[in-house]
Design an enzyme around this catalytic site. Sequence first.
Site, PDB file in Angstrom:
ATOM      1  N   ARG A 139     -10.331   3.931  -9.147  1.00  0.00           N
ATOM      2  CA  ARG A 139     -11.308   4.170 -10.085  1.00  0.00           C
ATOM      3  C   ARG A 139     -12.595   3.973  -9.316  1.00  0.00           C
ATOM      4  NH1 ARG A 139      -6.998   2.857 -12.461  1.00  0.00           N
ATOM      5  NH2 ARG A 139      -6.906   1.147 -11.015  1.00  0.00           N
ATOM      6  N   THR A 140     -12.873   2.635  -8.779  1.00  0.00           N
ATOM      7  CA  THR A 140     -14.246   2.266  -8.248  1.00  0.00           C
ATOM      8  C   THR A 140     -14.658   3.518  -7.409  1.00  0.00           C
ATOM      9  OG1 THR A 140     -13.665   0.065  -8.743  1.00  0.00           O
ATOM     10  CG2 THR A 140     -15.662   0.513  -7.149  1.00  0.00           C
ATOM     11  N   LYS A 156     -11.273  -1.971  16.115  1.00  0.00           N
ATOM     12  CA  LYS A 156     -11.276  -2.569  17.588  1.00  0.00           C
ATOM     13  C   LYS A 156     -12.284  -3.978  17.276  1.00  0.00           C
ATOM     14  CE  LYS A 156     -12.167   2.415  18.974  1.00  0.00           C
ATOM     15  NZ  LYS A 156     -12.935   3.539  19.029  1.00  0.00           N
ATOM     16  N   ARG A 168     -16.617  -2.268  -0.530  1.00  0.00           N
ATOM     17  CA  ARG A 168     -15.573  -3.220  -0.956  1.00  0.00           C
ATOM     18  C   ARG A 168     -15.140  -3.695   0.104  1.00  0.00           C
ATOM     19  NH1 ARG A 168     -11.025  -1.974  -5.580  1.00  0.00           N
ATOM     20  NH2 ARG A 168     -12.789  -2.624  -6.674  1.00  0.00           N
TER      21      ARG A 168
END
Lengths: 308, 159
Positions: A57-58, A86, A107
């Site tokens: 959703r976000t 890396k 996020r």
Amino acid sequence: MTFKDLHIISMKSFSRDMIDHILDTAEKLEPIASSKSKSDLLKGKVLAVMFFEPSTRTRMSFETAMMRLGGDVLSLGSVDASSIAKGETLADTIRVVQGYSNAIVLRHNKEGAAQLASEFSSVPIINAGDGAGHHPTQTFLDLYTIRRESHLEGLKIALAGDLKYGRTVHSLCYALSLYGAEITLVSPKELRMPAEIVDDLKSHNIKVRETDSIEEAITDVDVLYATRIQKERFPDPAEYRKVANSLQITPELLEKAKPELKVMHPLPRTNEIDPRVDDTPHACYFKQSFYGVPVRMALLALVMGALE
Amino acid sequence: MSLEETPIPEIRVHPIRNGTVIDHITAGQALNVLNILNIPNPSSGVVSVLINAPSVHGIKDVVKIEGRELNVEEVDRISLIAPNATINIIRNFEVSEKTHVHIPEKVSGVVKCINPNCISNSNEPVTSRFTVKPDGRKITLRCSYCERTISEGIGDHLL
């Protein structure tokens, strides 16, 4: 009040006036969110979307919000296929990506990641969840949903479920304290709201009641906000089932509620809400997830300086 | 005179000519004070430590550092674990300046965040940073990154 170049890290940096302005802006943009009108407000702007953890959703509502306003989206894609695999630091990644974009949605699995990112970025950072920390845009869309579907002034709300670990309810409580809501907290004792948050609410003269009975809580509230109860919080699966069943929202339970009661849930749900509730006028959770679009449109337009 | 009656010579920490005496340190925190001051190091000179020394208000720790005058920033850091400490700058055996520690509003690079999932505990180019909230005789530190608070055993989390 100017929002241009503002980092959106935590609800605590927003006053009630600022929140009201964001919600007003979202309401103006809602027709664009639902395709009733078109906009080129963010044409030529690029939003970088960096999700180090899964999201449906976000992530999609941020991307939709940007596209509905005529802007472009640049996605980090899979972390495994990026320089992060890396060993690149978040600070370096942010310093690079800020050069490609006008704002960054982040996020991350670590608490404080968005704050750190904001210290290395010249473009606004929007926190889309930092570990068990903050998720302010969820709170904005929760407030917007309450305002659109019920009312923020004089609100009586019950928050049910995992109130101990659920970051959405912590931020929401803080924001509701700015509106003087009456709050009932419904949870088993293992998942009670942390005492410091309850004390903080009481210090803001908020009426707070704690109970483990959803039947008792539901009778006089305007909004019932349910959160997901995670199985892994319980060492004993039988105990989990007992708690989950005791807080389940069913049509039978809702017969005891006011007719105008709205049921909200940040989703995804497991079995907190009986699917039969979906067809009742109480169900508000799918609208709630749609409202994420106008709210995020408002935030993007404001921090990119396209709206005042 | 029997062996039992032989007076035990009193062992004293001698007065210092020049340097700093940190007095009224919360009992048991002297070694943490040394840690904050990065002592010992090759240039730290002679340092004397008294632990659990009797005082009017019970017991206290005392640290005497020869040949070094603490600056304001160092003194303020000590306040996190010894908020009642006094700092005496000694010049030619005389107390030249006497000050109480001052609790700073912010500290960085002194304490490690207790949240293992805090971004400040990962391989990022930042130092830990806290806002300091005094509450009576207690001090609470709030991490500027993850907002986790530390109020008990701050000395156990020194960097």
